[in-house]
Every structure is written in structure tokens, then in C-alpha cells.
Design an enzyme around this catalytic site. Structure first.
Site, mmCIF file in Angstrom:
data_model
loop_
_atom_site.group_PDB
_atom_site.id
_atom_site.type_symbol
_atom_site.label_atom_id
_atom_site.label_comp_id
_atom_site.label_asym_id
_atom_site.label_seq_id
_atom_site.Cartn_x
_atom_site.Cartn_y
_atom_site.Cartn_z
ATOM 1 N N HIS A 145 47.797 44.401 33.885
ATOM 2 C CA HIS A 145 48.056 44.088 32.476
ATOM 3 C C HIS A 145 46.800 44.234 31.626
ATOM 4 O O HIS A 145 45.686 44.263 32.136
ATOM 5 C CB HIS A 145 48.657 42.679 32.308
ATOM 6 C CG HIS A 145 47.752 41.552 32.701
ATOM 7 N ND1 HIS A 145 47.778 40.962 33.947
ATOM 8 C CD2 HIS A 145 46.785 40.880 32.015
ATOM 9 C CE1 HIS A 145 46.883 39.985 33.999
ATOM 10 N NE2 HIS A 145 46.257 39.920 32.842
ATOM 11 N N HIS A 176 40.994 41.573 27.483
ATOM 12 C CA HIS A 176 40.573 41.907 28.844
ATOM 13 C C HIS A 176 41.554 42.878 29.480
ATOM 14 O O HIS A 176 42.645 43.118 28.959
ATOM 15 C CB HIS A 176 40.435 40.644 29.714
ATOM 16 C CG HIS A 176 41.733 39.934 30.007
ATOM 17 N ND1 HIS A 176 42.230 38.933 29.206
ATOM 18 C CD2 HIS A 176 42.636 40.095 31.015
ATOM 19 C CE1 HIS A 176 43.372 38.497 29.720
ATOM 20 N NE2 HIS A 176 43.653 39.189 30.819
ATOM 21 N N GLU A 236 39.492 41.243 34.580
ATOM 22 C CA GLU A 236 40.159 40.270 35.438
ATOM 23 C C GLU A 236 40.634 40.989 36.692
ATOM 24 O O GLU A 236 41.077 42.142 36.616
ATOM 25 C CB GLU A 236 41.357 39.663 34.691
ATOM 26 C CG GLU A 236 42.183 38.663 35.504
ATOM 27 C CD GLU A 236 43.407 38.141 34.731
ATOM 28 O OE1 GLU A 236 43.675 38.623 33.606
ATOM 29 O OE2 GLU A 236 44.100 37.258 35.267
HETATM 30 CO CO CO Z 1 45.075 38.352 32.142
#
Ligand code: CO
Length: 150
Positions: free
Chosen positions: A8, A88, A137
Site C-alpha cells: 500500500h 509512506h 514501511e
Molecule cells: Co501503512
């Protein structure tokens, strides 16, 4: 390290409700999951699916992130970017602890210990200054069928 699936892209927003309208009516998203509070990280989160190859349900998601009261990191981001913006990127890894050890061995600043993320699997972040300017991440790949549990 082996580059994994882009799970994502995190987008900070001052209003998930407004962002849902945008992704539905302007961008044509057809699968928008129910928003939920991720209390441990002080945020409300909502996942928007993008289609995968040939319409498969394995596309990269958009993670809309709105700060809950008392949140400082996302609230600070929104102070600098009042309309919201890209926050992110998140890649999947098969083993979160092995990935953390590899990044640390490469001298990258891992931000805290692995913790449960928005998909219910372990995650950690690496400092953007060590990642070509991108807050990155890493999340342990969900088991089959768990990608879309939210
Ligand atoms: Co995230």
C-alpha cells in the site's frame, strides 16, 4: 533483501470522509473498506483497493490515514501539508524480524520495534533519510486470504 510486493501507499488526510468521496467519485474506486481506528498508532485508517492484474483482488491498496486526537506524527505532517499528501510506502516481506535485522545491518535507522499494523501483521518503519527520502514501511505478508480483511 529482496524487494517485495508493494502492499500500500499511505496517504495522510485531514478527513477520511472527504477522501472517500474523492476516491469514489473522482477516481472511480469501487472497493473502499470501512474506516477503523488503529488506536495503538493514534490514527484512523481506511483502505481503498486498486485492481490487480486482470481484475484480480491483489492490487496495491491506498491507505488513507487521519490522525486521532493526541496524534503527533500525522498531525505534524498535516501542519506542513494541510491538504494531506503521500506519507509512506509499504512493501511486504516474508519475515519481519529478518527484514529488520537486514536493514539494521545495512546501517538503516529502523523506527522502533515491530508492532501490529493496520493489516494485523507485524510492521516497522525505516527513516526516510536512509531510504531515498521515502518513509518506508515493511509488513509481514498476510496469510492467503487475509489481504482484504479490513
Ligand atoms: Co501503512
Amino acid at each position: 533483501m529482496k524487494l517485495g510486493r508493494l502492499n500500500h501507499i499511505g496517504i495522510a488526510t485531514p478527513s477520511i470522509a472527504d477522501a472517500i468521496v474523492f476516491y469514489r467519485d473522482i477516481m472511480g474506486a469501487t472497493k473502499i473498506h470501512a474506516p477503523f481506528d488503529l488506536e495503538s498508532q493514534g490514527v484512523k485508517v481506511c483502505f481503498v483497493d486498486t485492481p490487480g492484474v486482470d481484475g484480480a483482488l491483489n492490487g496495491t491498496q491506498i491507505e488513507l490515514i487521519e490522525p486521532l486526537p493526541g496524534n503527533t506524527s500525522i498531525a505534524g505532517f498535516l501542519e506542513k501539508n494541510p491538504a494531506g499528501g503521500q506519507h509512506h510506502m509499504c512493501y511486504e516481506v516474508p519475515d519481519i524480524h529478518a527484514a529488520k535485522a537486514e536493514f539494521e545491518a545495512m546501517g538503516k535507522r529502523v523506527l522502533g520495534e515491530p508492532r501490529i499494523g493496520a493489516h494485523g501483521t507485524l510492521i516497522f518503519f525505516v527513516h526516510p533519510r536512509d531510504m531515498q527520502g521515502v518513509l518506508t514501511e515493511f509488513m509481514e505478508t498476510p496469510k492467503a486470504g487475509e489481504h482484504w480483511s479490513n
